[in-house]
Design a protein around this motif. Structure first.
Motif, PDB file in Angstrom:
ATOM      1  N   LEU A  13       0.844  -1.195   0.000  1.00 39.64           N
ATOM      2  CA  LEU A  13       0.000   0.000   0.000  1.00 39.64           C
ATOM      3  C   LEU A  13       0.878   1.244   0.000  1.00 39.64           C
ATOM      4  CD1 LEU A  13      -2.003  -2.027   1.885  1.00 39.64           C
ATOM      5  CD2 LEU A  13      -3.243   0.099   1.850  1.00 39.64           C
ATOM      6  N   THR A  14       0.405   2.273  -0.655  1.00 38.84           N
ATOM      7  CA  THR A  14       1.058   3.567  -0.575  1.00 38.84           C
ATOM      8  C   THR A  14       0.109   4.512   0.149  1.00 38.84           C
ATOM      9  OG1 THR A  14       2.346   5.204  -1.812  1.00 38.84           O
ATOM     10  CG2 THR A  14       0.248   4.518  -2.789  1.00 38.84           C
ATOM     11  N   ALA A  15       0.641   5.560   0.686  1.00 34.74           N
ATOM     12  CA  ALA A  15      -0.166   6.533   1.434  1.00 34.74           C
ATOM     13  C   ALA A  15      -0.612   7.664   0.509  1.00 34.74           C
ATOM     14  CB  ALA A  15       0.641   7.100   2.599  1.00 34.74           C
ATOM     15  N   PRO A  16      -1.750   8.272   0.798  1.00 41.66           N
ATOM     16  CA  PRO A  16      -2.227   9.372  -0.038  1.00 41.66           C
ATOM     17  C   PRO A  16      -1.317  10.592   0.019  1.00 41.66           C
ATOM     18  CG  PRO A  16      -3.671   9.056   1.862  1.00 41.66           C
ATOM     19  CD  PRO A  16      -2.684   7.945   1.881  1.00 41.66           C
ATOM     20  N   THR A  17      -0.483  10.676   1.032  1.00 41.25           N
ATOM     21  CA  THR A  17       0.429  11.811   1.180  1.00 41.25           C
ATOM     22  C   THR A  17       1.753  11.612   0.461  1.00 41.25           C
ATOM     23  OG1 THR A  17       1.224  10.849   3.239  1.00 41.25           O
ATOM     24  CG2 THR A  17      -0.532  12.508   3.398  1.00 41.25           C
ATOM     25  N   ARG A  18       2.038  10.395   0.011  1.00 41.70           N
ATOM     26  CA  ARG A  18       3.288  10.150  -0.727  1.00 41.70           C
ATOM     27  C   ARG A  18       3.210  10.827  -2.081  1.00 41.70           C
ATOM     28  NH1 ARG A  18       6.268   4.746   0.369  1.00 41.70           N
ATOM     29  NH2 ARG A  18       7.556   5.882  -1.091  1.00 41.70           N
ATOM     30  N   GLU A  22       7.293   8.873  -5.805  1.00 40.98           N
ATOM     31  CA  GLU A  22       7.497   7.715  -4.930  1.00 40.98           C
ATOM     32  C   GLU A  22       6.608   6.549  -5.356  1.00 40.98           C
ATOM     33  OE1 GLU A  22       8.677   9.664  -0.657  1.00 40.98           O
ATOM     34  OE2 GLU A  22       6.624   9.998  -1.397  1.00 40.98           O
ATOM     35  N   ALA A  23       5.376   6.866  -5.732  1.00 42.95           N
ATOM     36  CA  ALA A  23       4.466   5.812  -6.194  1.00 42.95           C
ATOM     37  C   ALA A  23       5.008   5.164  -7.468  1.00 42.95           C
ATOM     38  CB  ALA A  23       3.071   6.376  -6.423  1.00 42.95           C
ATOM     39  N   VAL A  67      -0.146  11.732  -4.054  1.00 41.83           N
ATOM     40  CA  VAL A  67      -0.941  10.680  -4.679  1.00 41.83           C
ATOM     41  C   VAL A  67      -2.430  10.994  -4.599  1.00 41.83           C
ATOM     42  CG1 VAL A  67      -1.637   8.257  -4.396  1.00 41.83           C
ATOM     43  CG2 VAL A  67       0.785   8.866  -4.408  1.00 41.83           C
ATOM     44  N   ARG A  68      -2.891  11.559  -3.485  1.00 41.47           N
ATOM     45  CA  ARG A  68      -4.332  11.824  -3.302  1.00 41.47           C
ATOM     46  C   ARG A  68      -4.917  12.701  -4.406  1.00 41.47           C
ATOM     47  NH1 ARG A  68      -2.522  15.551   0.376  1.00 41.47           N
ATOM     48  NH2 ARG A  68      -2.718  14.293   2.241  1.00 41.47           N
TER      49      ARG A  68
END
Length: 137
Positions: A13-18, A22-23, A67-68
């Motif tokens: 999982l990736t975070a919405p703040t990354r 990075e994704a 990412v969000r």
């Protein structure tokens, strides 16, 4: 056959703040085209390589964009105890090549993809899914 028998359980999982950089780096390292986006233990979105290209790069957004801002928030998923036939029909109707798999507590436990169906031995489900996602646009 149940989805749990064919799904991939190695999911990051990736975070919405990354950042989208990075994704993209994670996608490259893992050799995948999409990542689930999690906030704590909740699945809040999906980000794909296409999201990054179309929603970010094509619109002039920078690599440090969170990412969000480009993820898809309307998440479709299936349950690990569902029959592969049912999930294949659903994926074909939705015209998607992959779905997150959750348990009945709605915690992410894996991913199921067109490739998983192609190698599961259920030719009917695999063919139905392929026809659904390979429709000309």
């Amino acid at each position: 056959m149940k989805v749990a028998e064919i799904m991939t359980t190695d999911v990051f999982l990736t975070a919405p703040t990354r950042t989208i950089r990075e994704a993209a780096e994670t996608m490259q390292r893992m050799d995948v085209g999409s990542l689930p986006v999690g906030d704590g233990d909740r699945l809040v979105g999906m980000v794909t390589d296409r999201d990054i290209a179309i929603r970010a790069v094509a619109r002039g957004m920078g690599a440090e964009t969170p990412v969000r801002e480009v993820m898809t928030q309307d998440i479709r998923y299936c349950y690990e105890d569902e029959d592969v036939d049912s999930v294949a029909r659903n994926m074909a109707d939705l015209e998607v090549r992959r779905l997150p798999v959750v348990n009945r507590d709605k915690r992410l436990v894996g991913f199921v993809s067109l490739a998983d169906f192609a190698h599961c031995g259920d030719e009917e489900s695999s063919e139905e899914l392929l026809k659904g996602v390979a429709k000309p646009h």
